[in-house]
Design an enzyme around this catalytic site. Structure first.
Site, PDB file in Angstrom:
ATOM      1  N   ARG A   1     -53.885  44.544   7.139  1.00 48.04           N
ATOM      2  CA  ARG A   1     -52.864  43.091   7.445  1.00 48.04           C
ATOM      3  C   ARG A   1     -52.446  43.196   9.122  1.00 48.04           C
ATOM      4  O   ARG A   1     -52.471  42.099   9.716  1.00 48.04           O
ATOM      5  CB  ARG A   1     -51.791  42.797   6.446  1.00 48.04           C
ATOM      6  CG  ARG A   1     -50.923  41.880   6.705  1.00 48.04           C
ATOM      7  CD  ARG A   1     -50.992  41.299   5.739  1.00 48.04           C
ATOM      8  NE  ARG A   1     -49.923  42.051   4.628  1.00 48.04           N
ATOM      9  CZ  ARG A   1     -49.348  43.272   4.406  1.00 48.04           C
ATOM     10  NH1 ARG A   1     -47.897  43.004   5.571  1.00 48.04           N
ATOM     11  NH2 ARG A   1     -48.818  43.742   3.815  1.00 48.04           N
TER      12      ARG A   1
ATOM     13  N   TYR B   1     -53.999  16.061  14.802  1.00 49.72           N
ATOM     14  CA  TYR B   1     -55.582  16.331  13.642  1.00 49.72           C
ATOM     15  C   TYR B   1     -54.255  16.575  12.412  1.00 49.72           C
ATOM     16  O   TYR B   1     -53.262  16.767  12.242  1.00 49.72           O
ATOM     17  CB  TYR B   1     -55.769  18.021  13.926  1.00 49.72           C
ATOM     18  CG  TYR B   1     -56.296  18.591  12.659  1.00 49.72           C
ATOM     19  CD1 TYR B   1     -56.838  18.296  13.424  1.00 49.72           C
ATOM     20  CD2 TYR B   1     -55.237  19.761  11.649  1.00 49.72           C
ATOM     21  CE1 TYR B   1     -58.369  18.963  11.883  1.00 49.72           C
ATOM     22  CE2 TYR B   1     -56.188  19.763  11.012  1.00 49.72           C
ATOM     23  CZ  TYR B   1     -57.755  19.341  11.029  1.00 49.72           C
ATOM     24  OH  TYR B   1     -58.785  20.424   9.700  1.00 49.72           O
TER      25      TYR B   1
ATOM     26  N   ASP C   1     -52.964  22.255  21.064  1.00 51.69           N
ATOM     27  CA  ASP C   1     -53.902  22.683  20.108  1.00 51.69           C
ATOM     28  C   ASP C   1     -55.093  22.078  21.607  1.00 51.69           C
ATOM     29  O   ASP C   1     -54.984  21.711  21.782  1.00 51.69           O
ATOM     30  CB  ASP C   1     -54.050  21.656  18.977  1.00 51.69           C
ATOM     31  CG  ASP C   1     -54.901  21.797  18.465  1.00 51.69           C
ATOM     32  OD1 ASP C   1     -55.811  22.521  18.384  1.00 51.69           O
ATOM     33  OD2 ASP C   1     -54.731  21.848  16.875  1.00 51.69           O
TER      34      ASP C   1
ATOM     35  N   LYS D   1     -64.274  26.487  15.157  1.00 48.42           N
ATOM     36  CA  LYS D   1     -64.780  25.278  15.806  1.00 48.42           C
ATOM     37  C   LYS D   1     -65.982  25.436  17.114  1.00 48.42           C
ATOM     38  O   LYS D   1     -66.421  26.504  16.627  1.00 48.42           O
ATOM     39  CB  LYS D   1     -64.047  23.945  16.411  1.00 48.42           C
ATOM     40  CG  LYS D   1     -63.075  23.969  15.195  1.00 48.42           C
ATOM     41  CD  LYS D   1     -63.448  22.927  14.083  1.00 48.42           C
ATOM     42  CE  LYS D   1     -62.602  22.484  13.149  1.00 48.42           C
ATOM     43  NZ  LYS D   1     -61.212  21.865  12.728  1.00 48.42           N
TER      44      LYS D   1
HETATM   45  C1  PLP Z   1     -59.998  21.730  12.399  1.00 49.65           C
HETATM   46  C2  PLP Z   1     -58.514  21.604  13.177  1.00 49.65           C
HETATM   47  C3  PLP Z   1     -57.693  22.688  12.872  1.00 49.65           C
HETATM   48  C4  PLP Z   1     -57.228  23.273  11.827  1.00 49.65           C
HETATM   49  O1  PLP Z   1     -58.547  24.412  11.958  1.00 49.65           O
HETATM   50  P1  PLP Z   1     -59.038  25.281   9.882  1.00 49.65           P
HETATM   51  O2  PLP Z   1     -59.456  26.280  10.450  1.00 49.65           O
HETATM   52  O3  PLP Z   1     -59.449  24.682   9.937  1.00 49.65           O
HETATM   53  O4  PLP Z   1     -57.758  25.394   9.509  1.00 49.65           O
HETATM   54  C5  PLP Z   1     -56.237  22.086  14.013  1.00 49.65           C
HETATM   55  N1  PLP Z   1     -56.581  21.562  15.181  1.00 49.65           N
HETATM   56  C6  PLP Z   1     -58.041  20.793  15.179  1.00 49.65           C
HETATM   57  C7  PLP Z   1     -57.893  20.002  16.526  1.00 49.65           C
HETATM   58  C8  PLP Z   1     -58.674  20.600  14.100  1.00 49.65           C
HETATM   59  O5  PLP Z   1     -59.889  20.578  15.018  1.00 49.65           O
END
Ligand code: PLP
Length: 388
Positions: free
Chosen positions: A52, A104, A176, A201
């Site tokens: 962890r 998001y 982000d 992603k």
């Molecule tokens: C998918 C996404 C998130 C969240 O990520 P997870 O892996 O689904 O928890 C945050 N910001 C953006 C822009 C995203 O596309």
């Protein structure tokens, strides 16, 4: 961003974790599943003791991402949302946070619900509205969240400019960077303090891992957040780190193909009778085009558009596609299509959606790396059916 920088990223990505195994000389970074590690002797710890807290595979992935983002500390989290939640550990009840109105959906839900429970004060703004941003900054926020390009309307924020005004009031800036990846944008080099991703992603890129990562500019902030990541237990698994590290090796190469296809898809949609509007920063008439050209190394492969005929036409479009899969993720090698209002942004009240410009006729696509002619033929067929 110079071509030289981009080609360096291509090489760095391919070389991620290569030749780091001192024990056996494994070329690819090994997967260490062990949950715990022996001490050499009494009170004589090795680098890792418990997974962890720290794991060799995860540490390799974290360092590679930190290097690609040009930051100091990388923290791999179990999901992208866990990375966002980790940033919230920096906040106390008296602190103010500023988030974009079109961030998001999951981030919007997290911040609004934690604020409702009194964990911090929240201001939601349209960050392209200078007056609204100035008013928010007058509250001397502790943290300002940026998302550029935003989801799903691909609005742009000048990261360097906004970061300057945020720093002037003492705010930390977290960006982000999920939609572009470090191959196309490096927010820390534009002044941001924290950059984070859903590695689910583009970074992993194969739609088989849910994960997140966060990189800090300073070691001090990184150590603080790493302490919290271990404390609350949101660090990513070794196996997910191994897969994401493998996916990352082809990130720059994938991004090239994603973008090549996206440019053609955007042009095709722009000239199609069944489409009212296309949101794509690569178009010179897109309001964020200049900023995108300045701060990005490409326009990405995400775009959204309004279909003529409202939600009924959208349904017909979705029912008549073969290459595109109706699913809400993005950034994988396969093309995906989604309806933000009922999918990614369903956590937002309809009034908030409309405020953010998310209508019932809005469709978002993540352009994959299939043969572009197949992608165009599929869209052409689906759009023709949507208007019947
Ligand atoms: C998918 C996404 C998130 C969240 O990520 P997870 O892996 O689904 O928890 C945050 N910001 C953006 C822009 C995203 O596309």
């Amino acid at each position: 961003m110079s071509i030289e920088k981009i080609s360096n990223i291509t090489t760095s990505a391919v070389r991620a974790g290569i030749n780091t195994d001192e024990h056996h000389g494994a070329v690819v970074a090994p997967l260490h599943l062990s949950s715990t590690y022996s001490l050499k002797g009494f009170n004589d710890k090795r680098q890792f003791d418990y997974s962890r807290t720290g794991n060799p595979t995860r540490a390799t992935f974290a360092q590679v991402i930190a290097d690609l983002e040009q930051g100091s500390v990388g923290i791999v989290t179990s999901t992208g949302m866990a990375a966002v939640h980790l940033i919230c550990q920096l906040l106390s009840t008296d602190d103010t946070v500023v988030i974009p109105h079109d961030c998001y959906g999951g981030s919007f839900r997290l911040f609004t619900h934690l604020a409702k429970r009194g964990q911090f004060k929240l201001i939601v703004v349209d960050q392209n509205d200078q007056q609204a941003l100035d008013n928010a900054l007058a509250h001397k926020p502790k943290l300002v969240l940026l998302e550029s390009p935003s989801n799903p309307l691909l609005r742009l924020v000048d990261i360097e400019e906004v970061t300057k005004v945020c720093h002037a009031v003492g705010a930390l800036v977290a960006v982000d960077n999920t939609f572009l990846s470090p191959a196309l944008q490096q927010p820390l080099t534009l002044g941001a303090d924290i950059v984070f991703h859903s590695t689910t992603k583009y970074i992993n890129g194969h739609s088989d891992v849910v994960g997140g990562v966060l990189v800090t500019k300073t070691a001090e902030l990184g150590e603080k957040l790493a302490w919290w990541a271990n404390c609350i237990g949101i660090t990513g698994s070794a196996f997910d780190s191994f897969l994401a590290l493998r996916g990352l090796k082809t990130l720059p190469v994938r991004m090239k193909q994603h973008q090549e296809n996206a440019l053609q898809v955007a042009d095709f949609l722009q000239n199609h009778d069944a489409i009212d509007a296309v949101y794509f920063p690569g178009f010179p008439e897109h309001p964020g085009h200049e900023i995108a050209t300045k701060q990005q190394a490409g326009y990405g492969a995400m775009l959204s558009f309004e279909v003529k005929g409202g939600v009924e036409a959208v349904k017909k479009l979705f029912n008549n596609l073969q290459i595109f899969t109706l699913a809400q993720s993005l950034g994988g090698v396969e093309s995906l299509i989604s309806h933000p209002s009922t999918m990614t942004h369903a956590g937002m009240e309809i009034a908030d959606q409309l405020e953010a410009g998310i209508t019932q006729s809005l469709v978002r696509i993540s352009v994959g790396i299939e043969d572009v002619e197949d992608i165009l033929t599929d869209l052409s067929h689906g759009l023709a059916q949507s208007q019947l």
